[in-house]
Design a protein around this motif. Structure first.
Motif, PDB file in Angstrom:
ATOM      1  N   GLU A  25       6.198 -19.818 -56.634  1.00 38.68           N
ATOM      2  CA  GLU A  25       6.393 -19.617 -55.198  1.00 38.68           C
ATOM      3  C   GLU A  25       6.916 -18.212 -54.900  1.00 38.68           C
ATOM      4  O   GLU A  25       6.494 -17.558 -53.949  1.00 38.68           O
ATOM      5  CB  GLU A  25       7.352 -20.673 -54.651  1.00 38.68           C
ATOM      6  N   GLY A  26       7.820 -17.754 -55.765  1.00 39.31           N
ATOM      7  CA  GLY A  26       8.386 -16.415 -55.593  1.00 39.31           C
ATOM      8  C   GLY A  26       7.307 -15.350 -55.626  1.00 39.31           C
ATOM      9  O   GLY A  26       7.339 -14.389 -54.858  1.00 39.31           O
ATOM     10  N   LEU A  27       6.331 -15.539 -56.510  1.00 40.67           N
ATOM     11  CA  LEU A  27       5.240 -14.563 -56.614  1.00 40.67           C
ATOM     12  C   LEU A  27       4.345 -14.636 -55.386  1.00 40.67           C
ATOM     13  O   LEU A  27       3.981 -13.622 -54.795  1.00 40.67           O
ATOM     14  CB  LEU A  27       4.417 -14.836 -57.885  1.00 40.67           C
ATOM     15  N   ARG A  28       3.985 -15.880 -54.972  1.00 41.37           N
ATOM     16  CA  ARG A  28       3.058 -16.054 -53.849  1.00 41.37           C
ATOM     17  C   ARG A  28       3.563 -15.311 -52.613  1.00 41.37           C
ATOM     18  O   ARG A  28       2.819 -14.687 -51.886  1.00 41.37           O
ATOM     19  CB  ARG A  28       2.870 -17.547 -53.565  1.00 41.37           C
ATOM     20  N   ASP A  38      24.776  -3.769 -41.286  1.00 39.25           N
ATOM     21  CA  ASP A  38      24.316  -3.241 -39.982  1.00 39.25           C
ATOM     22  C   ASP A  38      23.014  -3.888 -39.567  1.00 39.25           C
ATOM     23  O   ASP A  38      22.623  -3.839 -38.397  1.00 39.25           O
ATOM     24  CB  ASP A  38      23.975  -1.743 -40.053  1.00 39.25           C
ATOM     25  N   CYS A  39      22.294  -4.407 -40.533  1.00 37.39           N
ATOM     26  CA  CYS A  39      20.965  -4.942 -40.240  1.00 37.39           C
ATOM     27  C   CYS A  39      20.736  -6.192 -41.083  1.00 37.39           C
ATOM     28  O   CYS A  39      21.109  -6.238 -42.260  1.00 37.39           O
ATOM     29  CB  CYS A  39      19.944  -3.848 -40.584  1.00 37.39           C
ATOM     30  N   ILE A  40      20.148  -7.212 -40.450  1.00 29.94           N
ATOM     31  CA  ILE A  40      19.850  -8.470 -41.160  1.00 29.94           C
ATOM     32  C   ILE A  40      18.334  -8.594 -41.251  1.00 29.94           C
ATOM     33  O   ILE A  40      17.621  -8.343 -40.266  1.00 29.94           O
ATOM     34  CB  ILE A  40      20.406  -9.694 -40.373  1.00 29.94           C
ATOM     35  N   PHE A  41      17.864  -9.004 -42.415  1.00 30.96           N
ATOM     36  CA  PHE A  41      16.421  -9.182 -42.613  1.00 30.96           C
ATOM     37  C   PHE A  41      16.183 -10.560 -43.218  1.00 30.96           C
ATOM     38  O   PHE A  41      16.925 -10.998 -44.091  1.00 30.96           O
ATOM     39  CB  PHE A  41      15.894  -8.104 -43.573  1.00 30.96           C
ATOM     40  N   SER A  42      15.158 -11.243 -42.716  1.00 31.72           N
ATOM     41  CA  SER A  42      14.807 -12.535 -43.326  1.00 31.72           C
ATOM     42  C   SER A  42      13.296 -12.694 -43.408  1.00 31.72           C
ATOM     43  O   SER A  42      12.581 -12.544 -42.423  1.00 31.72           O
ATOM     44  CB  SER A  42      15.408 -13.688 -42.520  1.00 31.72           C
ATOM     45  N   ASP A  43      12.834 -12.985 -44.616  1.00 32.56           N
ATOM     46  CA  ASP A  43      11.426 -13.297 -44.870  1.00 32.56           C
ATOM     47  C   ASP A  43      11.445 -14.765 -45.299  1.00 32.56           C
ATOM     48  O   ASP A  43      11.659 -15.072 -46.468  1.00 32.56           O
ATOM     49  CB  ASP A  43      10.917 -12.373 -45.996  1.00 32.56           C
ATOM     50  N   PRO A  44      11.310 -15.677 -44.327  1.00 35.77           N
ATOM     51  CA  PRO A  44      11.520 -17.092 -44.651  1.00 35.77           C
ATOM     52  C   PRO A  44      10.396 -17.691 -45.483  1.00 35.77           C
ATOM     53  O   PRO A  44       9.264 -17.212 -45.453  1.00 35.77           O
ATOM     54  CB  PRO A  44      11.555 -17.745 -43.264  1.00 35.77           C
ATOM     55  N   SER A  45      10.720 -18.765 -46.212  1.00 34.60           N
ATOM     56  CA  SER A  45       9.659 -19.447 -46.965  1.00 34.60           C
ATOM     57  C   SER A  45       8.896 -20.357 -46.014  1.00 34.60           C
ATOM     58  O   SER A  45       9.386 -20.766 -44.965  1.00 34.60           O
ATOM     59  CB  SER A  45      10.219 -20.191 -48.163  1.00 34.60           C
ATOM     60  N   ARG A  46       7.669 -20.638 -46.396  1.00 35.27           N
ATOM     61  CA  ARG A  46       6.769 -21.421 -45.535  1.00 35.27           C
ATOM     62  C   ARG A  46       5.884 -22.273 -46.402  1.00 35.27           C
ATOM     63  O   ARG A  46       5.760 -22.020 -47.604  1.00 35.27           O
ATOM     64  CB  ARG A  46       5.908 -20.465 -44.704  1.00 35.27           C
ATOM     65  N   LYS A  47       5.260 -23.264 -45.786  1.00 39.77           N
ATOM     66  CA  LYS A  47       4.316 -24.084 -46.541  1.00 39.77           C
ATOM     67  C   LYS A  47       3.089 -23.228 -46.841  1.00 39.77           C
ATOM     68  O   LYS A  47       2.754 -22.326 -46.071  1.00 39.77           O
ATOM     69  CB  LYS A  47       3.898 -25.286 -45.710  1.00 39.77           C
ATOM     70  N   GLU A  48       2.418 -23.564 -47.965  1.00 40.64           N
ATOM     71  CA  GLU A  48       1.249 -22.769 -48.330  1.00 40.64           C
ATOM     72  C   GLU A  48       0.208 -22.837 -47.212  1.00 40.64           C
ATOM     73  O   GLU A  48      -0.367 -21.841 -46.814  1.00 40.64           O
ATOM     74  CB  GLU A  48       0.689 -23.275 -49.653  1.00 40.64           C
TER      75      GLU A  48
END
Ligand SMILES: C[S@@+](CC[C@H](N)C(=O)[O-])C[C@H]1O[C@@H](n2cnc3c(N)ncnc32)[C@H](O)[C@@H]1O
Length: 380
Positions: A66-69, A152-162
């Motif tokens: 999943e980490g790679l995808r 100073d800045c928040i970033f989020s790349d959330p996980s999602r269903k395939e």
């Protein structure tokens, strides 16, 4: 963590996979170091798959499936890190930490990840990239983590269903609305990486929606909130970094017949709804030749250069009939003909073989379909 020891074990598994040994045999040969044997095996397999995205670097990095995808391709990660450069940034759903490592090259960076193994992989990857980052394990939406974050800045790349019917904030983890609600108590500078196919009405936060194209393909959709936003909608083409925004002058063009040149438009522009702005920015003098859900073609007699356009010279127009196209290609000394119109993937080679039957020439053409006409063209 001992990078060398873990890497050695992953390499051992990788070597055995490449020699063609079965999983059971490999599992007997490897040792659990920091990770279970199952994970060591998974990380070895992922190094093979990662080559497409990471090139030679894949041999050194650590991923689970999943980490790679969902890991960020290097060119995108580098761009995002430049755009979000600040004193300190917190990547609160950092996965195996690819984007995080790129952040750390330009800003002080801290990572949060809920999955214990991915925290370790992110730490190893940071060592491979030679950057200094703190990575903590926990739920980004918990009070415990919230209190530890000072950035100073928040970033989020959330996980999602395939795959899912409809992309919404509710099926992203952590949910961007909840992240915003919580972290806006600390700073308004919050950015997200959203699924690029997410419909505009599903984006429940205000900010700049940046459609990112990588090598002429829609790859990412970033949302920049607060002072990070510079407009409402933008499109960026990587690696060139050419940018179009909703603030560029708009020019609407009508439909028209083929002129000397055909331009294929990067679908990223269409998704972003920025075609009139692209046309305006380029002062494009021409027409829309064709548009459907997958493809927009423009035509003009003038020469334009843009990373969002692929230019072709129109060589011949004939009826859209396979034997007629084939006859024309023979006259044009063709060897190959790439099909650039919508067809079922399983039909592609059947049709291409018909169109290419008996070609003995040297040239490579591209075939577009406009109504009942075939446009035989050559990249220019
Ligand atoms: C799409 S991946 C991030 C990929 C990363 N940007 C990269 O370049 O490698 C999302 C990660 O968020 C993590 N995650 C999901 N919910 C979380 C939460 N509430 N707190 C912290 N991490 C979370 C998942 O475990 C997953 O590893």
């Amino acid at each position: 963590m001992d990078l060398e020891k873990i890497d050695k074990e992953v390499r051992k598994a990788l070597k055995l996979i490449r020699k063609g040994y079965q999983k059971d045999y490999i599992m007997e040969k490897i040792k659990p170091i920091e990770f279970s044997k199952e994970k060591v095996y998974e990380m070895a397999k992922c190094r093979i798959k990662a080559k497409e995205k990471f090139g030679e670097m894949a041999e050194k990095l650590f991923f689970d499936e999943e980490g790679l995808r969902y890991s960020t391709p290097p060119i995108v990660a580098e761009y995002r890190a430049k755009r979000l450069k600040c004193k300190s940034i917190a990547d609160i759903s950092c996965g195996v930490g690819i984007q995080l490592s790129y952040f750390a090259k330009l800003s002080k960076a801290i990572g949060v990840e809920i999955d214990e193994d991915r925290v370790k992989m992110a730490k190893l990857n940071a060592m491979v990239f030679g950057v200094d980052v703190e990575i903590i394990q926990g739920d980004a939406l918990s009070n415990e983590i919230f209190e530890k974050i000072d950035a100073d800045c928040i970033f989020s790349d959330p996980s999602r269903k395939e795959k899912e019917e409809k992309r919404t904030f509710e099926t992203l983890f952590p949910n961007p609305s909840k992240v915003y609600e919580l972290y806006s108590k600390k700073t308004g500078n919050i950015a997200f990486e959203l699924p690029p196919q997410m419909k505009r009405e599903e984006i429940k936060l205000q900010g700049e929606k940046e459609y990112t194209s990588l090598n002429f393909r829609l790859n990412r959709l970033a949302l920049y909130c607060g002072d990070l936003a510079t407009c409402n909608i933008s499109a960026i083409s990587l690696p060139s970094e050419e940018r179009i925004t909703n603030e560029d002058e708009k020019i609407e063009i009508g439909k028209g017949e083929a002129m000397d040149l055909l331009y294929e438009v990067d679908n990223t522009i269409i998704k972003a709804n920025l075609l009139p702005n692209l046309v305006g920015k380029l002062s494009f003098n021409g027409y829309i030749l064709h548009e459907d859900k997958k493809r927009v073609l423009l035509t003009s007699s003038n020469d334009y250069k843009s990373a969002f356009l692929r230019k072709y010279e129109i060589i011949k127009i004939c009826r859209f009939n396979f034997s007629e196209i084939n006859k024309e290609l023979k006259k044009l000394n063709a060897k190959k003909a790439t099909l650039r119109f919508s067809i079922e993937p399983k039909e592609y080679w059947k049709i291409r073989n018909k169109i290419e039957e008996g070609l003995k020439g040297e040239k490579h053409y591209y075939i577009f379909k406009v109504n009942d006409l075939a446009i035989i063209s050559s990249p220019s």
